[in-house]
Design a protein around this motif. Structure first.
Motif, short mmCIF file in Angstrom:
data_model
loop_
_atom_site.label_atom_id
_atom_site.label_comp_id
_atom_site.label_asym_id
_atom_site.label_seq_id
_atom_site.Cartn_x
_atom_site.Cartn_y
_atom_site.Cartn_z
N ARG A 10 0.80 -1.22 0.00
CA ARG A 10 0.00 0.00 0.00
C ARG A 10 0.84 1.28 0.00
O ARG A 10 0.36 2.34 -0.35
CB ARG A 10 -0.92 0.03 1.23
CG ARG A 10 -1.73 -1.24 1.47
CD ARG A 10 -2.72 -1.55 0.39
NE ARG A 10 -3.78 -0.57 0.36
CZ ARG A 10 -4.61 -0.41 -0.66
NH1 ARG A 10 -4.50 -1.16 -1.72
NH2 ARG A 10 -5.53 0.51 -0.64
N ASP A 11 2.10 1.19 0.43
CA ASP A 11 2.97 2.36 0.54
C ASP A 11 3.46 2.76 -0.86
O ASP A 11 4.11 1.97 -1.54
CB ASP A 11 4.15 2.02 1.44
CG ASP A 11 5.17 3.14 1.56
OD1 ASP A 11 4.87 4.29 1.17
OD2 ASP A 11 6.29 2.86 2.03
N PRO B 87 -4.24 -0.62 -7.46
CA PRO B 87 -4.43 0.82 -7.22
C PRO B 87 -5.69 1.12 -6.41
O PRO B 87 -5.89 2.25 -5.97
CB PRO B 87 -4.53 1.39 -8.63
CG PRO B 87 -5.05 0.27 -9.46
CD PRO B 87 -4.49 -0.99 -8.84
N ASP B 88 -6.52 0.13 -6.19
CA ASP B 88 -7.79 0.34 -5.50
C ASP B 88 -7.58 0.90 -4.10
O ASP B 88 -6.79 0.37 -3.31
CB ASP B 88 -8.59 -0.96 -5.41
CG ASP B 88 -9.01 -1.49 -6.77
OD1 ASP B 88 -8.97 -0.73 -7.74
OD2 ASP B 88 -9.36 -2.68 -6.85
N TYR C 108 12.33 -1.55 1.94
CA TYR C 108 10.87 -1.62 2.02
C TYR C 108 10.36 -2.98 2.47
O TYR C 108 9.17 -3.29 2.33
CB TYR C 108 10.26 -1.19 0.68
CG TYR C 108 10.61 0.25 0.40
CD1 TYR C 108 9.98 1.27 1.10
CD2 TYR C 108 11.63 0.59 -0.49
CE1 TYR C 108 10.33 2.60 0.90
CE2 TYR C 108 11.98 1.91 -0.70
CZ TYR C 108 11.33 2.91 0.00
OH TYR C 108 11.68 4.22 -0.19
N GLY C 109 11.26 -3.80 2.99
CA GLY C 109 10.85 -5.04 3.64
C GLY C 109 10.57 -6.22 2.73
O GLY C 109 9.95 -7.19 3.17
N PHE C 110 11.01 -6.19 1.48
CA PHE C 110 10.76 -7.31 0.57
C PHE C 110 11.82 -8.40 0.71
O PHE C 110 11.54 -9.56 0.42
CB PHE C 110 10.70 -6.82 -0.88
CG PHE C 110 9.58 -5.86 -1.13
CD1 PHE C 110 8.26 -6.29 -1.09
CD2 PHE C 110 9.82 -4.52 -1.36
CE1 PHE C 110 7.21 -5.41 -1.30
CE2 PHE C 110 8.78 -3.62 -1.57
CZ PHE C 110 7.47 -4.07 -1.53
N ALA D 104 1.78 4.67 -8.72
CA ALA D 104 2.90 3.82 -8.33
C ALA D 104 2.52 2.34 -8.42
O ALA D 104 3.31 1.50 -8.87
CB ALA D 104 3.36 4.16 -6.92
N ALA D 105 1.28 2.01 -8.03
CA ALA D 105 0.81 0.62 -8.10
C ALA D 105 0.72 0.15 -9.55
O ALA D 105 1.13 -0.97 -9.87
CB ALA D 105 -0.55 0.49 -7.42
#
Length: 185
Positions: free
Chosen positions: A7-8, A85-86, A59-61, A95-96
């Motif tokens: 979501r970020d 993108p929702d 970013y934690g991936f 970005a999504a």
């Protein structure tokens, strides 16, 4: 289970680089791996691999695996990323969409490469490799049910990803890609 939704907007922008998807895939199938090992597998410089791994880690991936030695291997922290993108503001939605398109570009490139390399597989693997497509006429409810059934099949054998001891002798990393789209009128 961790929520797979990204979501970020900054994290989504980190996923908008196609090479980062390659790193995610190589770590998913062969990890943990050092930046040097990623470099060898992806024919990219160690410096580039290290830079992009650090961006994914930010970013934690991915994360570094602690252990002895100077070079630390990297591993995936999230087996699944869901990008939509929702519900995002315009910046996040853009970005999504960019991250999703980078993922698709990399996924299609990978499918093309593996289909070309199919001729190098042993015969027992060749019959099961390929692509397929189908058009259905469904209601929104039927589509949701159909997609849930397909996703249930996609999760079969997931435990083998995290625990290599569960992998049968002779098993290989097999990539299964599912795309569901709806025609707009």
């Amino acid at each position: 289970m961790t929520d797979p939704r990204v979501r970020d907007p900054k994290a989504l922008r980190a996923l908008s680089h196609p090479f980062r998807w390659k790193l995610i895939h190589v770590l998913t199938e062969g990890g943990p791996l050092t930046a040097t090992q990623c470099s060898e597998k992806l024919d990219e410089s160690v410096a580039s691999c290290s830079y992009h791994l650090n961006m994914l880690a930010k970013y934690g991936f991915v994360e570094e695996v602690q252990g002895p030695g100077r070079q630390k291997p990297w591993r995936i922290t999230r087996a699944r990323q869901s990008i939509s993108p929702d519900g995002l503001d315009p910046e996040g939605a853009m970005a999504a969409e960019t991250a999703a398109l980078a993922y698709l570009d990399q996924e299609f490139e990978r499918i093309r490469e593996r289909l070309v390399a199919r001729k190098l597989l042993e015969w027992e693997w060749r019959d099961s490799v390929g692509t397929d497509g189908s058009t259905k006429f469904l209601t929104a409810e039927e589509l949701a049910e159909y997609k849930n059934e397909l996703q249930a099949l996609l999760t079969k054998y997931n435990e083998r990803m995290d625990d290599p001891s569960l992998r049968p002798e002779g098993s290989r990393a097999v990539r299964i890609f599912l795309g569901v789209t709806v025609a707009t009128d």
